[in-house]
Design a protein around this motif. Structure first.
Motif, PDB file in Angstrom:
ATOM      1  N   SER A 115      31.965  40.810  40.750  1.00  0.00           N
ATOM      2  CA  SER A 115      32.464  42.366  40.552  1.00  0.00           C
ATOM      3  C   SER A 115      33.425  42.406  39.193  1.00  0.00           C
ATOM      4  O   SER A 115      33.926  41.285  38.989  1.00  0.00           O
ATOM      5  N   PRO A 116      33.674  43.726  38.982  1.00  0.00           N
ATOM      6  CA  PRO A 116      34.604  43.720  37.819  1.00  0.00           C
ATOM      7  C   PRO A 116      36.199  43.207  38.586  1.00  0.00           C
ATOM      8  O   PRO A 116      36.811  42.661  37.603  1.00  0.00           O
ATOM      9  N   ALA A 117      36.131  43.645  39.865  1.00  0.00           N
ATOM     10  CA  ALA A 117      37.474  43.157  40.241  1.00  0.00           C
ATOM     11  C   ALA A 117      37.528  41.529  40.629  1.00  0.00           C
ATOM     12  O   ALA A 117      38.661  41.034  40.158  1.00  0.00           O
ATOM     13  N   ASP A 118      36.534  41.047  40.898  1.00  0.00           N
ATOM     14  CA  ASP A 118      36.609  39.436  40.917  1.00  0.00           C
ATOM     15  C   ASP A 118      36.830  38.995  39.628  1.00  0.00           C
ATOM     16  O   ASP A 118      37.456  37.928  39.324  1.00  0.00           O
ATOM     17  N   ARG A 119      36.108  39.433  38.561  1.00  0.00           N
ATOM     18  CA  ARG A 119      36.284  38.745  37.057  1.00  0.00           C
ATOM     19  C   ARG A 119      37.671  39.220  36.759  1.00  0.00           C
ATOM     20  O   ARG A 119      38.343  38.434  35.656  1.00  0.00           O
ATOM     21  N   ALA A 120      38.393  40.196  37.254  1.00  0.00           N
ATOM     22  CA  ALA A 120      39.782  40.317  36.536  1.00  0.00           C
ATOM     23  C   ALA A 120      40.792  39.661  37.451  1.00  0.00           C
ATOM     24  O   ALA A 120      41.805  39.672  37.023  1.00  0.00           O
ATOM     25  N   GLY A 121      40.661  38.770  38.367  1.00  0.00           N
ATOM     26  CA  GLY A 121      41.252  37.709  38.933  1.00  0.00           C
ATOM     27  C   GLY A 121      42.063  38.460  40.428  1.00  0.00           C
ATOM     28  O   GLY A 121      43.016  37.940  40.841  1.00  0.00           O
ATOM     29  N   ILE A 122      41.258  39.454  40.905  1.00  0.00           N
ATOM     30  CA  ILE A 122      41.890  40.284  42.090  1.00  0.00           C
ATOM     31  C   ILE A 122      41.319  39.220  43.466  1.00  0.00           C
ATOM     32  O   ILE A 122      40.226  38.890  43.570  1.00  0.00           O
ATOM     33  N   PHE A 123      42.230  39.210  44.259  1.00  0.00           N
ATOM     34  CA  PHE A 123      41.872  38.334  45.482  1.00  0.00           C
ATOM     35  C   PHE A 123      42.143  39.111  46.607  1.00  0.00           C
ATOM     36  O   PHE A 123      42.971  40.170  46.906  1.00  0.00           O
ATOM     37  N   GLU A 124      41.303  38.799  47.923  1.00  0.00           N
ATOM     38  CA  GLU A 124      41.563  39.406  49.022  1.00  0.00           C
ATOM     39  C   GLU A 124      43.123  39.226  49.569  1.00  0.00           C
ATOM     40  O   GLU A 124      43.692  38.107  49.363  1.00  0.00           O
ATOM     41  N   GLY A 125      43.795  40.294  49.994  1.00  0.00           N
ATOM     42  CA  GLY A 125      45.208  40.374  50.708  1.00  0.00           C
ATOM     43  C   GLY A 125      46.166  40.647  49.506  1.00  0.00           C
ATOM     44  O   GLY A 125      47.357  40.685  49.758  1.00  0.00           O
ATOM     45  N   ASP A 126      45.651  40.797  48.108  1.00  0.00           N
ATOM     46  CA  ASP A 126      46.629  41.182  47.235  1.00  0.00           C
ATOM     47  C   ASP A 126      47.133  42.607  47.585  1.00  0.00           C
ATOM     48  O   ASP A 126      46.652  43.545  48.072  1.00  0.00           O
ATOM     49  N   LYS A 127      48.277  42.793  47.106  1.00  0.00           N
ATOM     50  CA  LYS A 127      48.969  44.066  47.322  1.00  0.00           C
ATOM     51  C   LYS A 127      49.182  45.063  46.187  1.00  0.00           C
ATOM     52  O   LYS A 127      49.654  44.406  45.175  1.00  0.00           O
ATOM     53  N   ILE A 128      48.598  46.291  46.288  1.00  0.00           N
ATOM     54  CA  ILE A 128      48.613  47.051  45.030  1.00  0.00           C
ATOM     55  C   ILE A 128      49.944  47.693  44.787  1.00  0.00           C
ATOM     56  O   ILE A 128      50.473  48.706  45.762  1.00  0.00           O
ATOM     57  N   GLU A 129      50.808  47.574  43.835  1.00  0.00           N
ATOM     58  CA  GLU A 129      51.854  48.047  43.613  1.00  0.00           C
ATOM     59  C   GLU A 129      51.873  49.454  42.348  1.00  0.00           C
ATOM     60  O   GLU A 129      52.606  50.446  42.734  1.00  0.00           O
ATOM     61  N   THR A 130      51.212  49.188  41.457  1.00  0.00           N
ATOM     62  CA  THR A 130      50.852  50.358  40.495  1.00  0.00           C
ATOM     63  C   THR A 130      49.248  50.427  39.961  1.00  0.00           C
ATOM     64  O   THR A 130      48.735  49.284  40.038  1.00  0.00           O
ATOM     65  N   ILE A 131      48.913  51.668  39.569  1.00  0.00           N
ATOM     66  CA  ILE A 131      47.810  51.832  38.848  1.00  0.00           C
ATOM     67  C   ILE A 131      47.896  52.661  37.610  1.00  0.00           C
ATOM     68  O   ILE A 131      48.564  53.440  37.797  1.00  0.00           O
ATOM     69  N   ASN A 132      47.930  51.911  36.592  1.00  0.00           N
ATOM     70  CA  ASN A 132      48.204  52.568  35.170  1.00  0.00           C
ATOM     71  C   ASN A 132      49.562  52.909  35.212  1.00  0.00           C
ATOM     72  O   ASN A 132      49.830  54.010  34.920  1.00  0.00           O
TER      73      ASN A 132
END
Length: 461
Positions: free
Chosen positions: A290-307
Motif C-alpha cells: 500500500s502507499p503507507a507500506d511503501r512510505a515506510g510506515i509500520f504497525e505501532g508507529d505513533k503519529i505526531e503530526t500530519i502536514n
C-alpha cells in the motif's frame, strides 16, 4: 500549685473539643451544595454537546391514468407530505462532527441539528451525512457552520473496555427538540458476544441498562459519572420492563475506523488503519504494497503530526487525510520507540491496484460489474454481484468450474457488487489459500429461464 485537672473537668473539656470538631465538620459540609453530586456534574459537562436531530424525507407515490389522447396508460408521480423523524446525537469534535444512529437519518433528504447550549436558547444548523453503516447502526454527520472557524461543545470517549457492571450510567438525549433529557440507571450487562466483522449488530452485542431510553433519545450518549461516553443509545426492549440498550464505545471506535477513511469515502488508498481511541494516534495495521507500506510506515508507529499539524483526535486526522489537495501527498511525522521518522505518503485511487487484473492474476477469471443492460441480457433481474466474462484455460477458476455468464454473488461470505471490493477480498488471501464463491447461473430452456445457485471453491495461484 496543682498541675493536674480533675477527672470530671477533663472529660467535659474532651466532650467540648469533640463537639466543636463535629460542628466545624458540619459547617464545612453545609458550605458544599448537597445537590451538586457526581451525576449533576457529569450531566453539566456532557449535555451541551447533546443535540436534537430532525430529518425530512420527500415521498412520491406513482400512479397511472388513462391518456385518451395517447390511448394508453401513463404514469404520474404524486408528491406526498414529507415524512419527518427525530432523534438525538452527540458532538464529538469541535468542528461539528456528530455521532448518531443510522436509523435516525436513513434516507433523509434534509438533516437539521438543534443545539440547546443555554436554557431557553436553541440554534438550528443544517447538517450532512458523512458516513454510516447499517451493520453497526452508527452514522457520522457534519454540522454546516454559519461562520468560518465556528466551534462546538464536545463530549469525550471513555476507554474501550472501561466498563464496570453495576456502575451508575446516564442516558442523555434531546428528544423532539424540547431540550436536554437525562435518565439514570446502572450498567446491567456488558457486550456479551465477540465481534464478528460484517455481521449485523444484535442485542448480545449491546450494553444493557435500566436507564430509560425513549425513542427520541436514540443516537444520544450513554455516559459514566466521569462524563465520558461509554455507548450510543440505540433501543429499548418493548417486551421487557426498563431494559434499554446502547452500542458500546469500542464498537463505535471500530466503526469510525472503517467508515471515516479515504478508502471508504473517496476510494483513495492510504493503506494504514488507525486506532481511533489511541492518544497519540497509533498505526494498528499496514496493508502490504500500500502507499503507507511503501512510505515506510509500520504497525505501532505513533503519529505526531500530519502536514505539520498535531491532530487532536482521529476525526481531525482523518478529515485532513480525506481532504487532501489534488496531488494527494501527505507528510507525516512519526515516532517509533524513541526515534522520530518523517515520511511522505502518496495516496492513489484504489482502482489502480484493486482491479480486474488483480483478480485475474490470482484466479484466472475476468469479472465485470453488472449493468442493467448486461443483467437483462443474462436474464438476471438484479445488478447485485459480478459476472464472469472470461476464464483462462487450466486456471484455478477453470478447475473450479467457473464459466462465462456465471454471476458471483459473494466471496467468503461477503457480498460483492463492485470490482474493488472483490479484488480486496482476493488480495487478503495468500497463494494456495482457498476462496469460497456463492454463484448463480441463468440457463435458458426454450421459453423459460432456470436459475441455479450454488457454491464453488477455488485455490489461488
Amino acid at each position: 500549685m496543682n498541675f493536674f485537672m480533675p477527672k470530671s473537668r477533663y472529660i467535659k473539656v474532651l466532650i467540648g473539643v469533640a463537639g466543636l470538631t463535629l460542628w466545624g465538620s458540619l459547617l464545612g459540609h453545609a458550605a458544599e451544595p448537597p445537590r451538586k453530586d457526581a451525576v449533576v456534574e457529569a450531566v453539566g459537562r456532557v449535555l451541551p454537546s447533546v443535540v436534537n436531530i430532525a430529518t425530512k424525507t420527500r415521498v412520491q407515490r406513482v400512479r397511472y391514468y388513462y391518456d385518451w389522447w395517447r390511448d394508453n396508460w401513463a404514469p404520474y408521480a404524486q408528491e406526498l407530505p414529507p415524512q419527518e423523524s427525530a432523534g438525538s446525537g452527540v458532538i464529538v469534535d469541535p468542528s461539528g462532527y456528530v455521532l448518531t444512529n443510522v436509523h435516525v437519518v436513513k434516507d433523509a433528504d434534509e438533516i437539521w441539528v438543534k443545539i440547546s447550549n443555554n436554557p431557553g436558547e436553541a440554534k438550528m444548523y443544517r447538517a450532512e451525512a458523512i458516513a454510516g453503516s447499517l451493520a453497526t447502526d452508527i452514522a457520522l454527520l457534519k454540522i454546516i457552520p454559519e461562520r468560518a472557524g465556528e466551534v462546538f461543545a464536545t463530549a469525550n470517549f471513555a476507554e474501550n473496555d472501561d466498563l464496570l457492571l453495576g456502575e451508575t450510567v446516564l442516558a442523555l438525549g434531546n428528544p423532539f427538540g424540547l431540550g436536554g433529557s437525562v435518565s439514570r440507571g446502572i450498567l446491567s450487562s456488558k457486550s456479551r458476544r465477540a465481534d464478528s466483522d460484517g455481521n449485523k449488530l444484535d442485542i448480545p452485542d449491546w450494553l444493557q441498562t435500566d436507564a430509560s431510553i425513549n425513542p427520541g433519545n436514540s443516537g444520544g450518549p450513554l455516559i459514566n459519572l466521569d462524563g465520558e461516553i461509554i455507548g450510543i443509545n440505540v433501543a429499548v426492549l418493548r417486551e421487557g420492563q426498563g431494559i434499554g440498550f446502547a452500542i458500546p464505545i469500542k464498537r463505535v471506535n471500530e466503526s469510525l475506523g472503517r467508515l471515516f477513511t479515504p478508502e471508504f469515502l473517496n476510494g483513495i488508498w492510504f493503506g494504514a488503519t488507525i486506532q481511533p481511541d489511541s492518544i497519540p494516534l497509533t498505526i494498528r495495521s499496514v496493508e502490504p504494497n500500500s502507499p503507507a507500506d511503501r512510505a515506510g510506515i509500520f504497525e505501532g508507529d505513533k503519529i505526531e503530526t500530519i502536514n505539520g499539524h498535531a491532530p487532536r483526535n482521529f476525526i481531525e486526522f482523518s478529515n485532513r487525510l480525506i481532504n487532501l489537495e489534488s496531488n494527494r501527498t501527505v507528510s507525516l511525522q512519526l515516532r517509533r520507540n524513541s526515534e522520530k521518522i518523517a515520511c511522505e505518503v502518496k495516496l492513489v485511487p484504489e482502482s489502480d491496484y484493486f482491479n480486474a487484473d488483480l483478480i485475474r492474476k490470482k484466479t484466472g477469471a475476468t469479472l465485470e460489474e453488472l449493468t442493467p443492460d448486461l443483467a437483462q441480457a443474462l436474464g438476471y433481474n438484479s445488478t447485485d454481484g459480478l459476472v464472469v466474462s472470461k476464464v483462462d484455460d487450466s486456471s484455478p477458476a477453470d478447475e473450479a468450474g467457473l464459466t462465462t455468464g456465471i454471476v458471483v454473488l459473494a466471496i467468503d461470505g461477503q457480498n460483492v457488487s463492485n470490482i474493488v471490493g472483490a479484488a480486496r477480498q482476493v488480495y487478503r488471501r495468500e497463494k494456495d489459500q482457498q476462496l469460497k464463491l456463492e454463484v448463480v447461473q441463468m440457463r435458458r430452456n426454450g421459453l423459460f429461464l432456470r436459475r441455479r445457485t450454488g457454491q464453488l471453491t477455488l485455490r489461488l495461484r
